[in-house]
Design a protein around this motif. Sequence first.
Motif, PDB file in Angstrom:
ATOM      1  N   LYS A  69      -9.139   9.402 -65.480  1.00  0.00           N
ATOM      2  CA  LYS A  69      -8.620  10.902 -66.022  1.00  0.00           C
ATOM      3  C   LYS A  69      -7.325  11.041 -65.923  1.00  0.00           C
ATOM      4  CE  LYS A  69     -13.040  13.224 -65.208  1.00  0.00           C
ATOM      5  NZ  LYS A  69     -13.990  12.080 -65.618  1.00  0.00           N
ATOM      6  N   HIS A  70      -6.730  10.137 -64.892  1.00  0.00           N
ATOM      7  CA  HIS A  70      -5.240  10.317 -64.499  1.00  0.00           C
ATOM      8  C   HIS A  70      -4.429   9.118 -64.744  1.00  0.00           C
ATOM      9  CE1 HIS A  70      -6.530  14.162 -62.954  1.00  0.00           C
ATOM     10  NE2 HIS A  70      -7.524  13.362 -62.021  1.00  0.00           N
ATOM     11  N   ASP A  71      -4.923   8.064 -64.200  1.00  0.00           N
ATOM     12  CA  ASP A  71      -3.985   6.789 -64.188  1.00  0.00           C
ATOM     13  C   ASP A  71      -5.018   5.379 -64.278  1.00  0.00           C
ATOM     14  OD1 ASP A  71      -4.517   5.783 -61.264  1.00  0.00           O
ATOM     15  OD2 ASP A  71      -3.498   7.801 -60.998  1.00  0.00           O
ATOM     16  N   LEU A  72      -4.318   4.266 -64.862  1.00  0.00           N
ATOM     17  CA  LEU A  72      -5.136   3.012 -65.266  1.00  0.00           C
ATOM     18  C   LEU A  72      -3.903   1.965 -64.719  1.00  0.00           C
ATOM     19  CD1 LEU A  72      -7.046   3.721 -68.221  1.00  0.00           C
ATOM     20  CD2 LEU A  72      -8.126   2.900 -66.200  1.00  0.00           C
ATOM     21  N   ARG A  73      -4.521   1.084 -63.808  1.00  0.00           N
ATOM     22  CA  ARG A  73      -3.428   0.119 -63.283  1.00  0.00           C
ATOM     23  C   ARG A  73      -4.265  -1.212 -63.846  1.00  0.00           C
ATOM     24  NH1 ARG A  73      -0.733   3.812 -63.615  1.00  0.00           N
ATOM     25  NH2 ARG A  73       0.564   4.787 -62.068  1.00  0.00           N
ATOM     26  N   LEU A  74      -3.672  -2.059 -64.550  1.00  0.00           N
ATOM     27  CA  LEU A  74      -4.253  -3.253 -64.842  1.00  0.00           C
ATOM     28  C   LEU A  74      -3.545  -4.446 -64.771  1.00  0.00           C
ATOM     29  CD1 LEU A  74      -4.601  -0.959 -67.632  1.00  0.00           C
ATOM     30  CD2 LEU A  74      -6.058  -2.824 -68.393  1.00  0.00           C
ATOM     31  N   LEU A  75      -3.964  -5.540 -64.278  1.00  0.00           N
ATOM     32  CA  LEU A  75      -3.313  -6.835 -64.108  1.00  0.00           C
ATOM     33  C   LEU A  75      -4.139  -7.723 -65.020  1.00  0.00           C
ATOM     34  CD1 LEU A  75      -2.971  -6.654 -60.020  1.00  0.00           C
ATOM     35  CD2 LEU A  75      -1.122  -6.798 -61.932  1.00  0.00           C
ATOM     36  N   ASP A  82      -1.903   7.777 -67.436  1.00  0.00           N
ATOM     37  CA  ASP A  82      -0.688   7.172 -67.276  1.00  0.00           C
ATOM     38  C   ASP A  82      -1.301   5.672 -67.354  1.00  0.00           C
ATOM     39  OD1 ASP A  82       1.815   6.186 -66.505  1.00  0.00           O
ATOM     40  OD2 ASP A  82       1.232   6.396 -64.477  1.00  0.00           O
ATOM     41  N   VAL A  83      -0.970   4.866 -68.263  1.00  0.00           N
ATOM     42  CA  VAL A  83      -1.484   3.585 -68.275  1.00  0.00           C
ATOM     43  C   VAL A  83      -0.457   2.634 -67.941  1.00  0.00           C
ATOM     44  CG1 VAL A  83      -2.222   1.442 -69.912  1.00  0.00           C
ATOM     45  CG2 VAL A  83      -3.071   3.930 -69.987  1.00  0.00           C
ATOM     46  N   ARG A  84      -0.411   1.726 -66.790  1.00  0.00           N
ATOM     47  CA  ARG A  84       0.489   0.646 -66.702  1.00  0.00           C
ATOM     48  C   ARG A  84      -0.123  -0.797 -66.608  1.00  0.00           C
ATOM     49  NH1 ARG A  84       3.948   3.572 -61.817  1.00  0.00           N
ATOM     50  NH2 ARG A  84       4.288   5.206 -63.016  1.00  0.00           N
ATOM     51  N   LEU A  85       0.362  -1.755 -67.284  1.00  0.00           N
ATOM     52  CA  LEU A  85      -0.007  -3.125 -67.289  1.00  0.00           C
ATOM     53  C   LEU A  85       0.999  -4.313 -66.937  1.00  0.00           C
ATOM     54  CD1 LEU A  85      -2.296  -5.431 -68.532  1.00  0.00           C
ATOM     55  CD2 LEU A  85      -1.043  -4.836 -70.747  1.00  0.00           C
ATOM     56  N   VAL A  86       0.665  -5.236 -66.132  1.00  0.00           N
ATOM     57  CA  VAL A  86       1.123  -6.305 -65.807  1.00  0.00           C
ATOM     58  C   VAL A  86       0.581  -7.625 -66.352  1.00  0.00           C
ATOM     59  CG1 VAL A  86       2.388  -7.870 -64.150  1.00  0.00           C
ATOM     60  CG2 VAL A  86       2.291  -5.258 -63.797  1.00  0.00           C
ATOM     61  N   ALA A  87       1.230  -8.323 -67.382  1.00  0.00           N
ATOM     62  CA  ALA A  87       0.410  -9.524 -67.842  1.00  0.00           C
ATOM     63  C   ALA A  87       1.068 -10.593 -67.667  1.00  0.00           C
ATOM     64  CB  ALA A  87       0.256  -9.209 -69.559  1.00  0.00           C
ATOM     65  N   ASP A 122      -7.863   5.569 -61.499  1.00  0.00           N
ATOM     66  CA  ASP A 122      -7.882   6.910 -60.846  1.00  0.00           C
ATOM     67  C   ASP A 122      -7.766   6.581 -59.296  1.00  0.00           C
ATOM     68  OD1 ASP A 122      -7.750   8.330 -63.085  1.00  0.00           O
ATOM     69  OD2 ASP A 122      -9.800   8.759 -63.104  1.00  0.00           O
ATOM     70  N   GLY A 123      -7.089   5.626 -58.715  1.00  0.00           N
ATOM     71  CA  GLY A 123      -7.110   5.204 -57.395  1.00  0.00           C
ATOM     72  C   GLY A 123      -8.565   4.953 -56.632  1.00  0.00           C
ATOM     73  N   TRP A 140     -17.415   1.300 -57.964  1.00  0.00           N
ATOM     74  CA  TRP A 140     -16.887   2.880 -58.311  1.00  0.00           C
ATOM     75  C   TRP A 140     -16.852   3.366 -57.156  1.00  0.00           C
ATOM     76  CZ3 TRP A 140     -16.302   3.822 -63.469  1.00  0.00           C
ATOM     77  CH2 TRP A 140     -16.917   3.124 -64.462  1.00  0.00           C
ATOM     78  N   ASP A 141     -15.917   4.457 -57.199  1.00  0.00           N
ATOM     79  CA  ASP A 141     -15.599   5.372 -56.007  1.00  0.00           C
ATOM     80  C   ASP A 141     -15.596   4.794 -54.561  1.00  0.00           C
ATOM     81  OD1 ASP A 141     -15.098   7.832 -55.302  1.00  0.00           O
ATOM     82  OD2 ASP A 141     -17.344   8.452 -54.537  1.00  0.00           O
TER      83      ASP A 141
END
Length: 178
Positions: free
Chosen positions: A49-55, A77-82, A124-125, A151-152
């Motif tokens: 719902k708020h943010d995604l952080r991907l590696l 808010d989507v942030r990716l490091v590839a 979502d942290g 989850w959670d």
Amino acid sequence: MLRILLACLALAATVAHADPIPAAGSIEVAFSPNEGSEALVIKVIDSAKHDLRLLSYSFTSVPVVKALVRARHRGVDVRLVADERDNLHAAKARAALGALVNAGADVRTTRAYAIHHDKVIVADGRSVELGSFNFSESAAKKNSENVLVNWDNPALAAVYLKHFERNYAQASVYREGY
């Protein structure tokens, strides 16, 4: 012999160790090929719902890209490091990264390591997806892979977010046309 034992004990005292993380939330698993791994990855993305952080290492999955673009359209808010080496020289990967940039995601590539072999999503942290699953068609349809989602579990998510921030700080902004 005593000197060696004392040296080993002194060395052991200086080696960093991981602190235990409390078990929390629920666990969901899936496997490949064609046993739900890609669907579970997309479920995690769709849950945000708020943010995604991907590696990621390999990043070419069209369904995963579509899910991330949907997330951006929801205001996530989507942030990716590839991994740079694995992705910048492959047209399919550049197209995937470009689609995310065009959707407003913060995309970065890194060559800080021999290979950036992480495969992680933090939603979502609170929830963490990890396993051997590369974000690729081969991972979904050809390879033996695994996906695990906790989850959670904010304590686990915090540890992975710290790892994400380290790698994000070492990465370069991806620009189309590399």
